[in-house]
Design a protein around this motif. Structure first.
Motif, PDB file in Angstrom:
ATOM      1  N   ARG A  24       0.836  -1.197   0.000  1.00  0.00           N
ATOM      2  CA  ARG A  24       0.000   0.000   0.000  1.00  0.00           C
ATOM      3  C   ARG A  24       0.871   1.247   0.000  1.00  0.00           C
ATOM      4  O   ARG A  24       0.660   2.173  -0.786  1.00  0.00           O
ATOM      5  N   PHE A  29      -1.225   4.259  -2.082  1.00  0.00           N
ATOM      6  CA  PHE A  29      -2.662   4.162  -1.822  1.00  0.00           C
ATOM      7  C   PHE A  29      -2.995   4.829  -0.492  1.00  0.00           C
ATOM      8  O   PHE A  29      -2.116   5.084   0.338  1.00  0.00           O
ATOM      9  N   ASN A  30      -4.275   5.087  -0.269  1.00  0.00           N
ATOM     10  CA  ASN A  30      -4.742   5.650   0.996  1.00  0.00           C
ATOM     11  C   ASN A  30      -4.436   4.706   2.153  1.00  0.00           C
ATOM     12  O   ASN A  30      -4.308   3.487   1.945  1.00  0.00           O
ATOM     13  N   CYS A  52      -6.652   6.105   8.697  1.00  0.00           N
ATOM     14  CA  CYS A  52      -7.675   5.264   8.079  1.00  0.00           C
ATOM     15  C   CYS A  52      -8.954   5.384   8.907  1.00  0.00           C
ATOM     16  O   CYS A  52      -8.926   5.228  10.127  1.00  0.00           O
ATOM     17  N   ARG A  56     -13.469   1.496   8.497  1.00  0.00           N
ATOM     18  CA  ARG A  56     -12.710   0.590   7.638  1.00  0.00           C
ATOM     19  C   ARG A  56     -12.439  -0.747   8.317  1.00  0.00           C
ATOM     20  O   ARG A  56     -12.288  -1.758   7.647  1.00  0.00           O
ATOM     21  N   GLY A 124      -9.797   0.726   2.529  1.00  0.00           N
ATOM     22  CA  GLY A 124      -9.155   2.013   2.730  1.00  0.00           C
ATOM     23  C   GLY A 124      -9.020   2.815   1.456  1.00  0.00           C
ATOM     24  O   GLY A 124      -8.974   4.033   1.480  1.00  0.00           O
ATOM     25  N   ASP A 125      -8.952   2.150   0.327  1.00  0.00           N
ATOM     26  CA  ASP A 125      -8.801   2.820  -0.960  1.00  0.00           C
ATOM     27  C   ASP A 125      -9.918   2.297  -1.860  1.00  0.00           C
ATOM     28  O   ASP A 125     -10.937   1.830  -1.363  1.00  0.00           O
TER      29      ASP A 125
END
Length: 148
Positions: A24, A29-30, A52, A56, A124-125
């Motif tokens: 990640r 990525f987030n 996050c 989530r 999360g993404d």
């Protein structure tokens, strides 16, 4: 068949989480949450990164739990949910731990016989990016899944 063959160990869960989150970060990525569940849907390890959102955790668990409950990776479950939205909504309301029919939940199958021993869920993404983190994390492990 030994107990080790039918369990996901805490060390394996930690490795999956670490590899998923490292990927990640590499990809930009987030922040994400990764949940590794045993065959009964109980968490072995759940990690939520800083930044996050708190929901989530439930989403990651719901992706893994849905995969376990239906015996399908959550991308396939999402495809079924599109065809049967009322049924999926009813199931989601009944299932302890929830069911989230979106890519990012992958069954853990340690051998060629297809026997499931647990699942991983990531949130999360985008769902595609969540799934990519799981797929990457499982490469080179006894749970590698080429048919996600």
């Amino acid at each position: 068949m030994s107990a080790d063959e039918i369990l996901v160990t805490a060390a394996e869960a930690q490795g999956i989480v670490d590899r998923a989150l490292a990927y990640r970060a590499e990809q930009g990525f987030n922040p994400m949450t990764v949940a590794v569940l045993d065959l009964g849907g109980r968490p072995i390890l759940v990690k939520r990164e800083d930044g996050c959102g708190f929901l989530r955790v439930d989403i990651a668990i719901g992706k893994a739990n849905g995969a376990l409950g239906f015996g399908l990776n959550s991308r396939a479950l999402a495809e079924r949910a599109e065809l049967l939205p009322n049924f999926m909504a009813a199931v989601a309301s009944l299932a302890p731990g929830g069911v989230v029919p979106a890519a990012g939940g992958i069954l853990l199958r340690p051998g060629p016989d297809g026997r499931v021993v647990g699942a991983v869920g990531v949130s999360g993404d985008t769902s595609d990016n969540d799934e990519a983190c799981v797929v990457h994390a499982l490469r080179g492990t006894r749970f590698a899944d080429d048919g996600h």
